[in-house]
Design an enzyme around this catalytic site. Structure first.
Site, PDB file in Angstrom:
ATOM      1  N   THR A   1      89.605 -79.500  21.753  1.00  0.00           N
ATOM      2  CA  THR A   1      90.161 -78.967  20.499  1.00  0.00           C
ATOM      3  C   THR A   1      89.623 -77.561  20.214  1.00  0.00           C
ATOM      4  OG1 THR A   1      88.489 -80.187  19.253  1.00  0.00           O
ATOM      5  CG2 THR A   1      90.670 -81.186  19.386  1.00  0.00           C
ATOM      6  N   ASP A   2      88.450 -77.239  20.771  1.00  0.00           N
ATOM      7  CA  ASP A   2      87.900 -75.884  20.599  1.00  0.00           C
ATOM      8  C   ASP A   2      88.701 -74.830  21.364  1.00  0.00           C
ATOM      9  OD1 ASP A   2      85.865 -76.554  18.886  1.00  0.00           O
ATOM     10  OD2 ASP A   2      84.352 -76.765  20.452  1.00  0.00           O
ATOM     11  N   SER A   3      89.438 -75.247  22.381  1.00  0.00           N
ATOM     12  CA  SER A   3      90.252 -74.254  23.091  1.00  0.00           C
ATOM     13  C   SER A   3      91.725 -74.327  22.709  1.00  0.00           C
ATOM     14  CB  SER A   3      90.071 -74.376  24.611  1.00  0.00           C
ATOM     15  OG  SER A   3      90.186 -75.712  25.035  1.00  0.00           O
TER      16      SER A   3
END
Lengths: 408, 412
Positions: free
Chosen positions: A173-175
């Site tokens: 989800t961070d990317s």
């Protein structure tokens, strides 16, 4: 080659980690002026990833921070100082876009919530991104990417059926979220250009991840079926997996990824293998047959792949027109010829870390100039420049605020 | 701007017409652009997009109108069927291109260009519309040493460096069972489109954009590859865990009814959560000596493996006594950095998502179905970037779109 796509766009950034800052990087890499507000009082947690007390590099030795925040300017501003809000408001007056990824309520605590700012500046585009969004009973849930991946469903769907649910490497989800931030902000800028109006954007990283996995949801709502992780197998093709290759020196972790999409691919693979007896088995002639006996098929195939070095095998298979690849480790990734062709990795010279590589996004535009990359800011490196040159503070005013301890 | 036939009201991309000639890796792009207000027209061959034949299907009988993967990522689009080998349809296509702002395509496995480019070269395309934005998504990019090479989810993951580090140390590298390369690539294609539209508007020039899936998959490694020259870390798989300076830490734990994610990562943002968990364990009567330490100043780079093992034994024993839901409720109430590895069933039951109205029942009268979907990907002060219509049936909007073309013709 004309100018940079966003050369006249000004972005103000609060927050830390990767999910927010990688979103503004899209604009920084295409010429926008991005000013990152930080403080020594509460440093961005990725400045502390490898930090140990007494480290002479202080808060500027983090490789991850340096690699995420290339092409930005850095201002140190202690938001707990009573005079800090006034400086922050002047930065808001200066910018087109305000991006933040604190826990919900943090900006409001400083009087920097969208409603207050929009009253002052209706053209402001503001984006807030956190794990669960700005509203709802669990909005304050304090997760990072590792939690986001688990809550959106990626963990459950990644790995082996008999092992733990892993999630794709690197807290996905961070990317994914930065891409959504870039999409939402750029489309808001287009809207503003047409109407003169700004807007507020609330991006929940978990929700955006679930939208990507819409098939996971729809499979349950239309078929009552819970999707399960299944290693590297495919519903539609076999063999479809990662197979062991010969060790190289003491490295036994050598693998080839191979996707045999249809019966024609299978016939090609048989020819490349020299059509061994096991592959002549009529059960393997059709995709249905191969899927039905996939375990046996994979075992036979791996006995063959293990006799080759990964690179040699990949060359043979690709030459024959098959969809195959060496599973690059990170050292090999940095040497990948296609990534080099596209100029994916760039080198910058950081005052504390020295020369290091950073990455850029996956888009190449005809007719826009390449930007010369600049290293990430040391904490507060551009405070004076931003105050004096961008905000047009007088020397006296800047010195006064500095002496008062606002720029910590 | 193009001549949209769809009313998008007060939305970011209202008035933009985008032709979507993508196959599976690009579906998400058109969906997102449509949900931001653009009129996105999926151009399909007369028999329908090949992706419609991929199962599973609603109701188990293969039916191109009921493919679950297709329905999942093609909402909010219009569908027009054209046979590009037919001269009349080709003329219609060129006319449609003349009214559009952007055209998206993907290259299928085995080629650096897709069906669009096979049917129409860039010169013809630009002749039909000099200002159109052309966005291509392909496995490796349209030029360079891999340009002609095949690539799919598994092999692009392998060459993007995101496969090697994913998995258990005693097993091969492993992927997600849904294609994450298409998610990264689909959003990137949408970003590229909007960036190019911005460039057309501000720099005053047409843009062709070349997006590489391989390149999309390096960023998810979160800078660890570019740190390799400093660390020597090649991405060896560690299973559910992470490595500190002196010890290895567990990140996924079995609980009573599933799995949860939790790790002893330190730092000022995280230490209070560890303390809160330890307090909760004590309240539950499972205090352990290893858990009693100065958590305020905890640093995962200074702790030894022996200490980590003792703490983790106590945590593991505790987690096995609780369900995913029990632990997540406590995590929300007490700010613990702990999350369950949810399946679709639990995601659909989430109280947080319910409170935000995240799931909606989309009425699909054409199929006689009501389908429950994730409704939106962001909330904005203009409204939600949400599903605006069901995924189209094959050629559902032929008449609507062709009528708008003849109306344009009449005007000019």
């Amino acid at each position: 080659m004309t100018g940079h796509l966003f050369e006249n766009v000004k972005i103000l950034e609060f927050g830390g980690g990767a999910a927010g800052p990688l979103g503004t990087r899209y604009f920084a890499d295409h010429g926008a002026t991005v000013v990152r507000v930080e403080s020594r009082v509460r440093p961005d947690f990725i400045r502390l990833l490898r930090y140990t007390p007494g480290d002479p590099a202080g808060f500027d030795g983090s490789h991850m921070f340096a690699m995420v925040n290339v092409n930005k300017l850095g201002v140190a501003l202690d938001m707990s100082h009573p005079q800090a809000r006034e400086v922050a408001l002047r930065l808001v007056d200066w910018c087109d876009v305000l991006a933040e990824n604190f826990a919900p309520g943090t900006m409001a605590k400083w009087g920097l919530d969208y409603d207050s700012l929009a009253a002052r500046k209706p053209s402001l585009v503001m984006v807030s991104t956190c794990l669960n969004g700005q509203t709802g009973p669990d909005r304050n849930y304090p997760g990072f990417g590792g939690q986001g991946s688990a809550l959106a469903g990626f963990n459950h769907l990644t790995g082996w059926p008999d092992r733990e649910p892993l999630g794709p490497y690197g807290t996905i989800t961070d990317s994914l979220s930065p891409r959504f931030v870039a999409l939402l902000v750029a489309s808001a800028l287009l809207y503003r250009e047409r109407t003169g109006k700004g807007q507020y954007i609330d991006l929940s990283q978990v929700e955006a991840g679930i939208v990507c996995l819409s098939e996971n949801i729809l499979t349950f709502t239309t078929r009552g079926q819970v999707l399960e992780r299944c290693g590297n197998r495919s519903r539609d093709a076999a063999p479809h997996g990662v197979f062991r290759c010969a060790p190289e020196g003491d490295d036994t972790d050598r693998w080839i990824a191979l996707a045999v999409h249809d019966d024609e691919d299978w016939r090609t693979l048989r020819a490349v293998m020299g059509d061994p007896d096991w592959a002549k088995d009529p059960r393997f002639d059709t995709v249905e047959g191969r899927l039905a006996h996939v375990g046996e098929l994979e075992a036979c195939l791996e006995r063959w792949t293990m006799t080759f070095r990964a690179q040699e095998l990949a060359e043979r298979l690709v030459q024959a027109g098959l969809d195959a690849a060496v599973v690059w480790n990170f050292a090999e990734l940095l040497e990948d010829p296609q990534l080099a062709w596209r100029g994916h990795f760039r080198e910058v010279d950081h005052p504390v870390i020295g020369r290091h590589l950073c990455e850029t996004n996956a888009m190449r535009f005809s007719g826009v100039a390449e930007r010369q990359f600049r290293p990430a800011p040391c904490l507060g490196e551009h405070t004076e420049y931003v105050c004096r040159e961008l905000l047009r503070m007088s020397a006296g005013e800047y010195e006064e605020l500095l002496a008062a301890g606002v720029f910590r | 701007m193009g001549q949209s036939v769809q009313l998008a009201g007060n939305m970011n991309l209202a008035g933009f017409r985008i032709l979507d000639c993508t196959e599976e890796p690009g579906y998400l792009a058109g969906k997102l652009l449509a949900e931001l207000g653009a009129e996105v027209i999926k151009i399909e061959p007369p028999q329908g997009d090949p992706g419609r034949r991929r199962g599973p299907f609603i109701g188990d009988t293969p039916d191109p109108e009921l493919s679950v993967p297709w329905l999942a990522l093609n909402t909010s689009k219009l569908s027009v069927t054209l046979d590009l080998a037919d001269s009349k349809d080709r003329a219609t296509f060129l006319e449609l291109i003349g009214t559009a702002d952007a055209i998206l395509e993907t290259a299928g496995a085995g080629a650096c260009v897709g069906p669009l480019a096979h049917a129409l070269d860039e010169v013809e395309l630009r002749k039909a519309n000099a200002g159109i934005v052309i966005c291509r998504l392909s496995p490796f990019g349209t030029t360079g040493p891999y340009a002609e090479r095949r690539g799919s989810d598994l092999t692009v993951l392998a060459l993007g460096g995101n496969l090697y580090p994913t998995g258990n140390p005693d097993r091969p590298p492993v992927r997600c069972c849904l294609p994450v390369t298409h998610f990264h690539g689909g959003i990137e294609l949408a970003v590229a489109t909007v960036f190019a539209l911005w460039g057309r508007s501000t720099l005053g020039m047409a843009q062709t954009v070349d997006v590489s899936l391989q390149e999309c998959l390096t960023i998810p490694n979160m800078t660890v590859p570019t740190q390799y020259p400093f660390t020597g870390f090649t991405g060896k798989r560690v299973g559910g865990g992470f490595r500190g300076a002196k010890a290895f830490f567990r990140e996924l734990w079995p609980c009573k009814d599933g799995w949860i994610s939790f790790a002893l990562r330190g730092g000022p943002a995280r230490n209070p959560g560890i303390q809160a968990l330890v307090d909760y364990i004590r309240e539950c009567g499972m205090a352990a000596p290893a858990l009693e330490r100065d958590w305020k100043n905890y640093n995962h780079n200074t702790i030894s493996q022996e200490e980590v093992d003792a703490i983790q034994d106590a945590l593991g024993a505790f987690f096995r006594t609780k369900t995913m839901d029990e632990l997540f409720q406590v995590a929300c109430e007490r700010n613990l950095l702990l999350a369950p590895a949810l399946t679709a069933r639990e995601i659909l039951a989430s109280r947080q998502l319910a409170a935000r109205g995240f799931f909606v029942d989309i009425e699909d009268p054409g199929r006689g179905l009501v389908l429950r979907y994730p409704a939106y990907f962001a909330l904005t002060s203009l409204g939600a970037a949400c599903i605006r219509r069901p995924a189209p049936r094959i050629g559902e909007h032929n008449e609507l779109v062709l009528r708008s073309l003849s109306a344009t013709r009449d005007r000019t």
